[in-house]
Design a protein around this motif. Structure first.
Motif, PDB file in Angstrom:
ATOM      1  N   UNK A   1       0.831  -1.181   0.000  1.00 44.85           N
ATOM      2  CA  UNK A   1       0.000   0.000   0.000  1.00 44.85           C
ATOM      3  C   UNK A   1       0.875   1.244   0.000  1.00 44.85           C
ATOM      4  N   UNK A   2       0.298   2.333  -0.384  1.00 44.34           N
ATOM      5  CA  UNK A   2       1.020   3.595  -0.392  1.00 44.34           C
ATOM      6  C   UNK A   2       1.207   4.105   1.023  1.00 44.34           C
ATOM      7  N   UNK A   3       1.993   5.169   1.153  1.00 48.05           N
ATOM      8  CA  UNK A   3       2.219   5.724   2.476  1.00 48.05           C
ATOM      9  C   UNK A   3       1.017   6.509   2.996  1.00 48.05           C
ATOM     10  N   UNK A   4      -0.094   6.535   2.240  1.00 49.54           N
ATOM     11  CA  UNK A   4      -1.301   7.187   2.729  1.00 49.54           C
ATOM     12  C   UNK A   4      -2.089   6.279   3.671  1.00 49.54           C
ATOM     13  N   UNK A   5      -1.697   5.004   3.753  1.00 51.86           N
ATOM     14  CA  UNK A   5      -2.337   4.055   4.666  1.00 51.86           C
ATOM     15  C   UNK A   5      -1.248   3.240   5.343  1.00 51.86           C
ATOM     16  N   UNK A  30       2.375   5.356  17.721  1.00 52.06           N
ATOM     17  CA  UNK A  30       2.161   4.916  16.341  1.00 52.06           C
ATOM     18  C   UNK A  30       2.101   6.118  15.403  1.00 52.06           C
ATOM     19  N   UNK A  31       1.356   7.146  15.791  1.00 56.89           N
ATOM     20  CA  UNK A  31       1.232   8.338  14.947  1.00 56.89           C
ATOM     21  C   UNK A  31       2.556   9.091  14.843  1.00 56.89           C
ATOM     22  N   UNK A  32       3.337   9.123  15.904  1.00 56.24           N
ATOM     23  CA  UNK A  32       4.652   9.776  15.862  1.00 56.24           C
ATOM     24  C   UNK A  32       5.539   9.117  14.811  1.00 56.24           C
ATOM     25  N   UNK A  33       5.480   7.788  14.729  1.00 58.70           N
ATOM     26  CA  UNK A  33       6.297   7.041  13.764  1.00 58.70           C
ATOM     27  C   UNK A  33       5.772   7.150  12.339  1.00 58.70           C
ATOM     28  N   UNK A  34       4.447   7.165  12.186  1.00 58.67           N
ATOM     29  CA  UNK A  34       3.881   6.993  10.845  1.00 58.67           C
ATOM     30  C   UNK A  34       3.236   8.230  10.242  1.00 58.67           C
ATOM     31  N   UNK A  41      -6.962  10.189   9.558  1.00 56.26           N
ATOM     32  CA  UNK A  41      -7.816   9.478  10.496  1.00 56.26           C
ATOM     33  C   UNK A  41      -7.067   8.284  11.079  1.00 56.26           C
ATOM     34  N   UNK A  42      -7.244   8.071  12.372  1.00 59.81           N
ATOM     35  CA  UNK A  42      -6.739   6.874  13.028  1.00 59.81           C
ATOM     36  C   UNK A  42      -7.920   5.969  13.291  1.00 59.81           C
ATOM     37  N   UNK A  43      -7.855   4.753  12.776  1.00 60.00           N
ATOM     38  CA  UNK A  43      -8.862   3.753  13.070  1.00 60.00           C
ATOM     39  C   UNK A  43      -8.261   2.770  14.059  1.00 60.00           C
ATOM     40  N   UNK A  44      -8.989   2.510  15.133  1.00 62.17           N
ATOM     41  CA  UNK A  44      -8.580   1.547  16.154  1.00 62.17           C
ATOM     42  C   UNK A  44      -9.617   0.432  16.109  1.00 62.17           C
ATOM     43  N   UNK A 135      -5.693  -3.465  16.147  1.00 62.82           N
ATOM     44  CA  UNK A 135      -5.112  -2.946  14.907  1.00 62.82           C
ATOM     45  C   UNK A 135      -5.259  -1.435  14.873  1.00 62.82           C
ATOM     46  N   UNK A 136      -4.130  -0.745  14.683  1.00 64.51           N
ATOM     47  CA  UNK A 136      -4.119   0.704  14.498  1.00 64.51           C
ATOM     48  C   UNK A 136      -3.830   0.980  13.030  1.00 64.51           C
ATOM     49  N   UNK A 137      -4.672   1.791  12.395  1.00 63.15           N
ATOM     50  CA  UNK A 137      -4.472   2.126  10.985  1.00 63.15           C
ATOM     51  C   UNK A 137      -4.605   3.632  10.823  1.00 63.15           C
TER      52      UNK A 137
END
Length: 140
Positions: A1-5, A30-34, A41-44, A135-137
């Motif tokens: 997948x692209x870096x948008x996901x 997770x958000x700091x790294x990615x 949006x963060x989906x948990x 799962x964090x996305x």
């Protein structure tokens, strides 16, 4: 997948008691790294039939109040049709209808946009299962 996901899986040990586990720090890391500086949006998501994700205040008794309310609404007794597992386990399978297995949260500038007292939490009333995956996305 692209870096948008971007996605990752957390392995959480909840123990053998009903629990509310704060995932906020793990979400922020997770958000700091990615997602540094990015909006999205963060989906948990918890891929289990007996757990849910809630956004609530923790540490001031609200987490215990939630468990008490769930115990009142969903008593661990023999009324449930679903009867395998520990006594009253059928109620654990009803939990995701009240505490959904997912939450989607705004991310602005790479930071989770929660209110002052809000935390992202795993809610687990299933005393027979002590390991969960979450799962964090991040989607930008």
């Amino acid at each position: 997948m692209s870096d948008s996901f971007t996605t990752t899986v957390l392995n959480i040990t909840t123990g053998t008691t009903e629990t509310v586990t704060d995932l906020t720090r793990a979400c922020e890391e997770f958000l700091t790294r990615t997602a540094p500086g990015r909006d999205g949006l963060l989906n948990v998501f918890v891929p289990h039939a007996t757990a849910g994700i809630a956004v609530l205040e923790t540490g001031a008794g609200s987490d215990d109040d939630l468990l008490a309310a769930l115990h009142h609404l969903l008593p661990a007794d023999d009324r449930w049709q679903h009867r395998h597992g520990s006594p009253g386990h059928g109620r654990d399978h009803v939990l995701p209808a009240l505490v959904p297995p997912h939450a989607t949260l705004p991310v602005v500038g790479g930071r989770l946009e929660l209110g002052t007292w809000q935390s992202v939490c795993l809610v687990d009333t299933n005393v027979s299962k002590d390991n969960r995956q979450v799962r964090l996305s991040f989607l930008s």
